[in-house]
Each structure stands twice: as structure tokens, then as C-alpha cells.
Design a protein around this motif. Structure first.
Motif, short mmCIF file in Angstrom:
data_model
loop_
_atom_site.label_atom_id
_atom_site.label_comp_id
_atom_site.label_asym_id
_atom_site.label_seq_id
_atom_site.Cartn_x
_atom_site.Cartn_y
_atom_site.Cartn_z
N LEU A 189 -18.54 -34.12 99.50
CA LEU A 189 -18.93 -35.10 100.52
C LEU A 189 -19.86 -34.53 101.56
CD1 LEU A 189 -15.46 -36.76 101.11
CD2 LEU A 189 -17.42 -37.80 99.98
N GLY A 190 -19.98 -33.21 101.63
CA GLY A 190 -20.74 -32.57 102.69
C GLY A 190 -22.19 -32.29 102.32
N PRO A 191 -22.92 -31.70 103.26
CA PRO A 191 -24.35 -31.41 103.02
C PRO A 191 -24.60 -30.30 102.03
CG PRO A 191 -23.63 -30.53 105.15
CD PRO A 191 -22.50 -31.34 104.62
N ARG A 192 -23.54 -29.57 101.60
CA ARG A 192 -23.70 -28.47 100.64
C ARG A 192 -23.40 -28.91 99.21
NH1 ARG A 192 -23.37 -23.32 103.28
NH2 ARG A 192 -23.11 -23.58 105.54
N SER A 193 -23.30 -30.20 98.97
CA SER A 193 -22.81 -30.69 97.68
C SER A 193 -23.67 -30.25 96.50
CB SER A 193 -22.71 -32.22 97.71
OG SER A 193 -23.97 -32.79 97.99
N GLU A 194 -24.96 -30.00 96.72
CA GLU A 194 -25.85 -29.59 95.63
C GLU A 194 -25.83 -28.08 95.41
OE1 GLU A 194 -27.30 -31.82 93.71
OE2 GLU A 194 -26.32 -33.34 94.95
N ARG A 195 -25.11 -27.37 96.24
CA ARG A 195 -25.02 -25.92 96.13
C ARG A 195 -23.70 -25.52 95.47
NH1 ARG A 195 -29.21 -23.52 95.81
NH2 ARG A 195 -28.37 -21.62 96.76
N PRO A 196 -23.49 -24.24 95.17
CA PRO A 196 -22.28 -23.85 94.41
C PRO A 196 -20.97 -24.06 95.17
CG PRO A 196 -23.96 -22.12 94.36
CD PRO A 196 -24.40 -23.11 95.38
#
Length: 445
Positions: A189-196
């Protein structure tokens, strides 16, 4: 044009009640008048006003009594008016949650300004709540955190808030409550969702190689902090980490820098840490086995997952959900839940929480496949014949479900890797998942 504001006006004095009503209606408000506060409460849910304007001194139920009844987050703001006010009464009213307190005679323009501000804030709060509810549904939290108990409802709302926060999160709860599932939801749900998203079970780390696995080795093995750079690092069972490694982890949390084993140069990373524990870390601090400064840093934000025994009717709801899902897997009609079954579910202490409940549901479904069984029998967690599938088709379905689940867990939900490990194509894997009624999140808690 926005809808007109709505108000309840409560006063046992008819002249004052009508005077206030006319004042608000001339200002464009929709007004409902009440002689008694009890009558207003009866209509509160149906009419849902933006604000309530009430006299203080009234027979039966006073304005202060009404204030005590309006303590819910969705209740409208209350503005109190009185001809017999004093400073202690006004202070007491505000401290208990009244929006404002006015003494008669009041200046009409000031009254209109106050109640307009109150109504605007209430609408904004209500709109934000509706948006949060929609976001919970869209995010999939309703699927991850099944149930409608107050504890779970609040947990979903808190998860939405913490997903966009930047600081570390500590998730606590008993075994089987779904700590990793919630951690993955926070990441997704957060802004890091596309990262590992990298999960590390600290309890499985060997003491002599823990630093290598966490920080990596210079010119060699890459540690979990480097693997999760830009994303989220989930430290499960964080209470098992040694004091020495805790000190180095604390430095990473404070500076975003660490030194790989064998190096004297700092490596800088951007990682959000989410930790989880089924232990009381405060007790470990008191015992000298956990650093207090490390705990306070991890505990920047805190989510506590309630045990199943504190979730009331969610137990029955969850059981029926699992039974329906597993009945599709084994291609039978879901067995009915009797009163004795429900009583057995509610009487059990559920040491394994949601994970245990799902296992009980599966044993119940398998027994129903043979035309018998009950929840009480399924709660007898042993290896009796009730756990043995009745037909080859049932056995194959159960084997495939177990094998796919283990692969999903081993490869942390990366479905291309799961398909490769199973030796089948991604399309075949998807078809099996649909046929077996599987949910990836079920195997990531």
C-alpha cells in the motif's frame, strides 16, 4: 452546489427552539426541532445531522447528559447553549468533547459562524472516513484481514495510515495472527510497493553467520539490507537477534548506513524496516536480552494483531469463509454449521489463531466429504483417519495445494519463481490456483 447543512435544535423552551430554528433556516440550514434530547437521539442514525445545537438545562436528559451519549467517532459535533452558564461548566463541557459552549443571550452571527465551522469539520471527517473505508476495500486489506470485529476494523484503518509513513513499524501478536501478511500489506500500500520486499526470519539465523546474512560480506554475499534497498525489510521474530547485532541494526536505523563484514567502509541504503515479534519485548529488555534503545527505535509505529479469542463473532465468520473456500477445492457442498459447531468454535482457545482455524476448517471439509464429521471432531488436532482424503481426487487436490503453498512461501510470493520451482508454466500455475481456490496471502503469514 453542496447540500445544505443539517442541524438538530434541542430546547425544552418552545420560543427559544423556534427562534433558533428560524435563525438557521434563514441562513440556509435544514433544521429538525426537538423538545427533548432523548427524542433527538432516537432520530440520530436516520437523519445524521451535521451538527447538534442543544440547551444545557432540560428535564430528563440535560445537554451534558446528551454529550456523554455522543462519544462515537461518527457522531456529529455538539454545540451547547445555556442561560445559566459558568466558567467551570463551560470548561467541563469542552473537556468532555463539546465543540463549543455559548451563553445566552448570544450574538446570532457568532452562533452561525460556530455551527458552520463545526458542520464543515464534521463533513470533512466523515468524507475522510468514507475514503479510508474505500481504500481498505481497494487495497485488499479486507481479504487479508478478514472480519468485522472492532479490533480488526481499527487495525485496517491503522494499516492504511502506517502504509504511507516513513518510520519503522513493530507488529506484535501471537503465532498465527498474520504478522507477515500485514507487513506485506503495508509494503504493497505504500510508496515502496514497486521495490523489493525482503522477509528474514531472525529465529532461523545461525549465531555465527547472522551478521553476514544481515549486512553481507565485502566482495561476496549480499546481505538483506542491500537486497531490500529502496524497499522494505521485514524482520520476523526480531526478539531472537543477539545484543551485538541489535547495536549494529540500531545504527542502520539511525544513519541508514552499515559496514559489510570484512569492510571498513560504510554502505548507504534506503530501507524501511518492519519488525515482528510474538514475544513481550519489554520483558526481554527487563531481562537484559534486548536493547531498550533498539526497541524504542523499532517501535516508532506499533500495530498489535489481536488473538482470535478477542475477535468475537469473527471466529465463526472466518471459519465459514475457510470452509466455503476449501469446499470449492475439494468440490463438495459446504457442510452446514450447527449450533454445536458454533459453540465449539467459540469455546476453543485457539493457540494457533487464524492459521489453526484454517486447518480445523480443512479437517471439517474432508470429514464432510465422507458424509460425517463435526467441528468438535476437527478440533481434535491429531493424525487420525479424519485427516485422510477419501478419494484419489481429494488426495491429489490436497497434495497440489500443499506443494503450491510451500513453493509460494519459499519464494516469498514471486509467482514466476514458484512456477519454475514446480516445473510448470505460469499459465498452468494460475489455472491450478483458480481451480483449487487458493489465495497467495494465505501462505505468507
Amino acid at each position: 452546489m453542496p447540500d445544505a447543512f443539517t442541524a438538530f435544535v434541542i430546547d425544552d423552551d418552545r420560543e427559544m427552539r423556534d427562534s433558533l430554528g428560524v435563525l438557521l433556516e434563514r441562513a440556509g440550514w435544514q433544521v429538525t426541532r426537538f423538545q427533548a434530547a432523548s427524542a433527538a437521539l432516537e432520530r440520530l442514525a436516520a437523519l445524521s445531522p451535521d451538527v447538534i445545537l442543544s440547551d444545557v438545562r432540560m428535564p430528563a436528559m440535560s445537554g451534558m447528559d446528551l454529550l456523554d451519549r455522543l462519544q462515537g467517532n461518527e457522531d456529529p459535533p455538539l454545540v451547547l447553549i445555556s442561560a445559566h452558564a459558568d466558567i467551570p461548566m463551560a470548561v467541563d463541557a469542552i473537556q468532555k468533547g463539546a465543540y463549543s459552549f455559548l451563553e445566552k443571550p448570544f450574538e446570532p452571527r457568532r452562533l452561525l459562524t460556530i455551527i458552520r465551522h463545526a458542520a464543515e469539520q464534521h463533513r470533512l471527517r466523515r468524507s475522510a472516513q468514507q475514503m479510508r473505508t474505500q481504500l481498505v476495500a481497494l487495497s485488499g486489506l479486507d481479504r487479508v484481514l478478514l472480519g468485522n470485529s472492532p479490533a480488526v476494523t481499527q487495525l485496517k484503518q491503522d494499516a492504511i495510515d502506517l502504509a504511507v509513513a516513513k518510520g519503522p513499524v513493530l507488529i506484535t501478536g501471537q503465532t498465527g495472527t498474520g504478522k507477515e501478511v500485514v507487513a506485506r500489506a503495508l509494503h504493497r500500500l505504500g510508496p515502496r510497493s514497486e521495490r523489493p520486499f525482503v522477509a528474514l526470519n531472525c529465529a532461523t539465523l545461525s549465531a555465527d553467520r547472522m551478521e553476514e546474512q544481515v549486512f553481507g560480506v565485502v566482495d561476496g554475499q549480499q546481505g538483506v539490507f542491500r537486497k531490500s534497498d529502496g524497499g522494505t525489510l521485514f524482520l520476523d521474530e526480531v526478539g531472537t537477534i543477539s545484543i551485538e547485532v541489535q547495536a549494529k541494526l540500531l545504527r542502520v536505523l539511525e544513519t541508514s548506513e552499515f559496514q559489510p563484514v570484512g569492510s571498513d567502509r560504510d554502505v548507504r541504503v534506503d530501507v524501511r524496516v518492519i519488525a515482528a515479534s510474538n514475544e513481550d519485548l519489554e520483558c526481554r529488555v527487563a531481562e537484559g536480552r534486548f536493547r531498550s534503545d533498539f526497541l524504542y527505535r523499532l517501535n516508532t509505529f506499533h500495530l498489535h494483531l489481536p488473538p482470535l479469542t478477542e475477535r468475537g463473532d469473527d471466529i465463526v465468520f472466518l471459519f465459514q469463509h475457510f470452509v466455503a473456500q476449501l469446499s470449492e477445492t475439494y468440490e463438495i457442498a459446504p457442510p452446514e454449521l450447527s449450533a454445536d459447531d458454533a459453540a465449539a468454535l467459540l469455546a476453543h482457545d485457539w493457540p494457533g489463531n487464524v492459521r489453526e482455524l484454517r486447518h480445523v476448517a480443512e479437517r471439517r471439509v474432508l470429514a464432510a466429504r465422507r458424509g460425517g464429521g463435526s467441528v468438535a471432531a476437527a478440533l481434535q488436532n491429531d493424525s487420525s483417519h479424519d485427516d485422510v482424503p477419501a478419494t484419489l481426487r481429494d488426495a491429489v487436490a490436497r497434495f497440489e495445494r500443499t506443494l503450491i503453498g510451500q513453493a509460494i512461501r519459499s519464494h516469498e510470493g514471486r509467482m514466476d519463481a514458484v512456477a519454475e520451482a514446480l516445473g510448470i508454466g505460469r499459465r498452468t500455475l494460475n489455472e491450478k490456483i483458480v481451480k483449487l481456490g487458493l489465495e497467495k496471502s494465505d501462505f505468507l503469514n
